[in-house]
Design an enzyme around this catalytic site. Structure first.
Site, PDB file in Angstrom:
ATOM      1  N   PHE A 122     -30.509  35.924 -35.182  1.00 14.87           N
ATOM      2  CA  PHE A 122     -30.245  35.345 -36.496  1.00 14.87           C
ATOM      3  C   PHE A 122     -31.051  34.057 -36.615  1.00 14.87           C
ATOM      4  CE2 PHE A 122     -28.165  32.656 -39.604  1.00 14.87           C
ATOM      5  CZ  PHE A 122     -28.018  33.527 -40.669  1.00 14.87           C
ATOM      6  N   ASP A 207     -35.229  28.978 -30.990  1.00 14.44           N
ATOM      7  CA  ASP A 207     -34.295  28.628 -32.051  1.00 14.44           C
ATOM      8  C   ASP A 207     -33.032  28.056 -31.420  1.00 14.44           C
ATOM      9  OD1 ASP A 207     -32.240  28.646 -33.954  1.00 14.44           O
ATOM     10  OD2 ASP A 207     -32.992  30.433 -34.965  1.00 14.44           O
ATOM     11  N   LYS A 236     -27.691  22.349 -36.798  1.00 12.62           N
ATOM     12  CA  LYS A 236     -26.244  22.259 -36.985  1.00 12.62           C
ATOM     13  C   LYS A 236     -25.619  20.982 -36.425  1.00 12.62           C
ATOM     14  CE  LYS A 236     -25.265  27.242 -37.234  1.00 12.62           C
ATOM     15  NZ  LYS A 236     -24.614  27.276 -38.558  1.00 12.62           N
TER      16      LYS A 236
END
Length: 387
Positions: A122, A207, A236
Site C-alpha cells: 500500500f 516506504d 504518519k
C-alpha cells in the site's frame, strides 16, 4: 443526510478528547487508543512538547509558501538526515505525496519508467501511488491505471532475482507491509531487493510512511535489516497529528530535484515544521527509542505466548509497536468487542487485528490492553504481568 461523501466506513462514535494513550468519546466513555490515528500519534494525544512548539509558532507566522526561507525546514531536515541514510529532504503534506515525489524523482533521475512494487503493498490513493499499490481492492472502478508498474510476490527472493530489463527506474518496498496484513520482510528478501537495484542501476525506495519515526524502536524500520535505501518516504508519525510528509534522498539525487522540478504550496509550512521538529527531537533520542524497543518486545512476546494455543489464531507477527494478529476468521466482530471493552484497534485486511499503540504507552496500559485482548480472544490472562 450528511453533506460528506461516504468515503469512510466510520465507527459509531466520535472521539472528543485525548491525552497520551487515553481518548474519550462523545458519551464520556474512555478507551485505550491502540490505533493512534493509524500510526500517527506516536507521542500519544496532545503531547506537551509538540503543543508548545505549535503554540509558539502560532504567535509568529503561519504560512509564507516556499518562495521564502523557512528555517524550521532546515532544522527538521537535519534531524531526518542525521538519523537515516539520506542527505536531503523534500517536505510535503502526506504519505501519498511523499511517494508521488519519490516516483517522480526515480523516473527523472534514472531516465527510466518502470517501477517494481509488491503484492499486498500500500503506497497511497493518488493515481500514481494507487498504481504502485499491489492490491486489487484499491484499483477497482477507476479504469486503466498508470502504466509501468509491475507487482511481484512479497518475500519472494526468486521473483526478485528474476527481474530483468533496461527500463526499471526503481523498486518500491515496505519493510513491513502495514495495510497489507502486517507482513514483515525477511532480511534476505530485503537485501536481495537492494542488490537487484544495484545490478539494474535502479533506485531502492523504502516506504516508511507507517513504520517510520520510531514505531519499530529505531528511527526507521529499514535500519533493522542492514540495507541503505536511495529514497525513504515518511509521514504518519512525523508531525504528531499535524499533516506533514517527507521524501528523503541520497546526495547523488539532489541535482535531479532542482528548482521548479517539484513543489508543494503547503509542504514544509512553518506550523508543520514546528510540529515535526518537536516530534523528532523527542522520538530520536536514544533513550526514548530503547524504551520503545524494550516495551514492544515484552508486549509482543507476551501476546505470542498467550495466543499460541488458541486454535483461531494463525500467527502473531510484527516489529516494535506495529503488531498483527492473524485469525482463521474475519476480525470485524472482534474489533467491535474490543471497543466495547474499551480498547481501540483496527484491521489490516479482513483477518488481521492490527495494534498501533502510542510509543509513549505505559507498562500499566500495555498490561490493561493485554487483558482486554486476551479476554475477547477467549484466553484467561490470570492478571499476569506482560513483562
Amino acid at each position: 443526510m450528511s453533506s460528506l461523501f461516504p468515503t469512510y466506513s466510520r465507527l459509531p462514535l466520535e472521539l472528543v478528547s485525548g491525552n497520551g494513550t487515553i481518548v474519550e468519546d462523545h458519551n464520556g466513555k474512555s478507551y485505550l487508543d491502540f490505533i493512534s490515528g493509524i500510526a500517527v500519534c506516536n507521542l500519544g494525544h496532545a503531547p506537551e512538547e509538540v503543543k508548545k512548539a505549535i503554540e509558539t509558532q502560532l504567535q509568529s507566522i503561519w504560512h509564507v509558501s516556499n518562495l521564502f526561507t523557512i528555517s524550521n525546514q532546515e532544522k527538521a531536515a537535519e534531524l531526518l538526515v542525521a538519523n537515516s541514510s539520506a542527505d536531503a529532504v523534500f517536505f510535503c503534506n502526506s504519505g501519498a505525496e511523499a511517494n508521488e515525489a519519490a516516483i517522480k524523482l526515480a523516473r527523472k533521475h534514472t531516465g527510466k519508467s518502470t517501477i517494481i512494487s509488491f503484492k499486498q503493498s500500500f503506497h497511497g490513493r493518488t493515481f500514481a501511488t494507487m498504481s504502485a499499490t499491489g492490491q486489487e481492492k484499491i484499483h477497482g472502478g477507476f479504469g486503466p491505471l498508470l502504466p509501468s508498474f509491475d507487482y511481484l510476490p512479497y518475500n519472494d527472493i526468486e521473483a526478485v532475482e528474476g527481474i530483468g530489463g533496461e527500463d526499471i527506474a526503481a523498486i518500491i518496498v515496505e519493510v513491513i507491509q502495514g495495510e497489507g496484513g502486517v507482513n514483515p520482510g525477511t532480511q534476505s528478501f530485503l537485501q536481495a531487493v537492494e542488490q537487484k537495484c544495484k545490478q539494474l542501476g535502479a533506485l531502492l525506495i523504502v516506504d516508511e510512511v507507517q513504520t517510520g519515526i520510531g514505531r519499530t524502536g529505531l528511527p526507521f524500520a529499514y535500519q533493522h535489516y542492514s540495507i541503505s535505501p536511495d529514497i525513504i518516504t515518511t509521514a504518519k508519525g512525523l508531525g504528531s497529528g499535524f499533516p506533514v510528509g517527507a521524501m528523503l534522498g541520497k546526495a547523488d539525487l539532489i541535482p535531479s530535484f532542482s528548482a521548479g522540478v517539484h513543489g508543494s504550496t503547503f509542504g514544509g509550512n512553518p506550523l508543520a515544521m514546528a510540529a515535526a521538529q518537536a516530534t523528532l527531537e523527542t522520538i530520536f533520542q536514544e533513550e526514548f527509542l530503547q524504551e520503545v524497543k524494550q516495551k514492544a518486545e515484552a508486549f509482543l512476546g507476551n501476546i505470542k505466548e498467550k495466543l499460541k494455543t488458541v486454535p483461531s489464531v494463525k500467527e502473531v507477527r510484527g516489529k516494535g509497536f506495529l503488531i498483527g494478529i492473524e485469525l482463521e476468521t474475519e476480525v470485524k466482530h472482534l474489533l467491535d468487542q474490543l471497543r466495547e471493552e474499551g480498547l481501540l484497534a483496527l484491521s489490516a485486511g479482513p483477518r488481521v487485528i492490527r495494534l498501533l499503540p502510542p510509543l509513549t504507552v505505559t507498562e500499566e496500559e500495555l498490561q490493561e490492553a493485554s487483558e482486554k485482548l486476551l479476554k475477547v480472544l477467549g484466553v484467561s490472562s490470570n492478571k499476569s504481568q506482560y513483562v
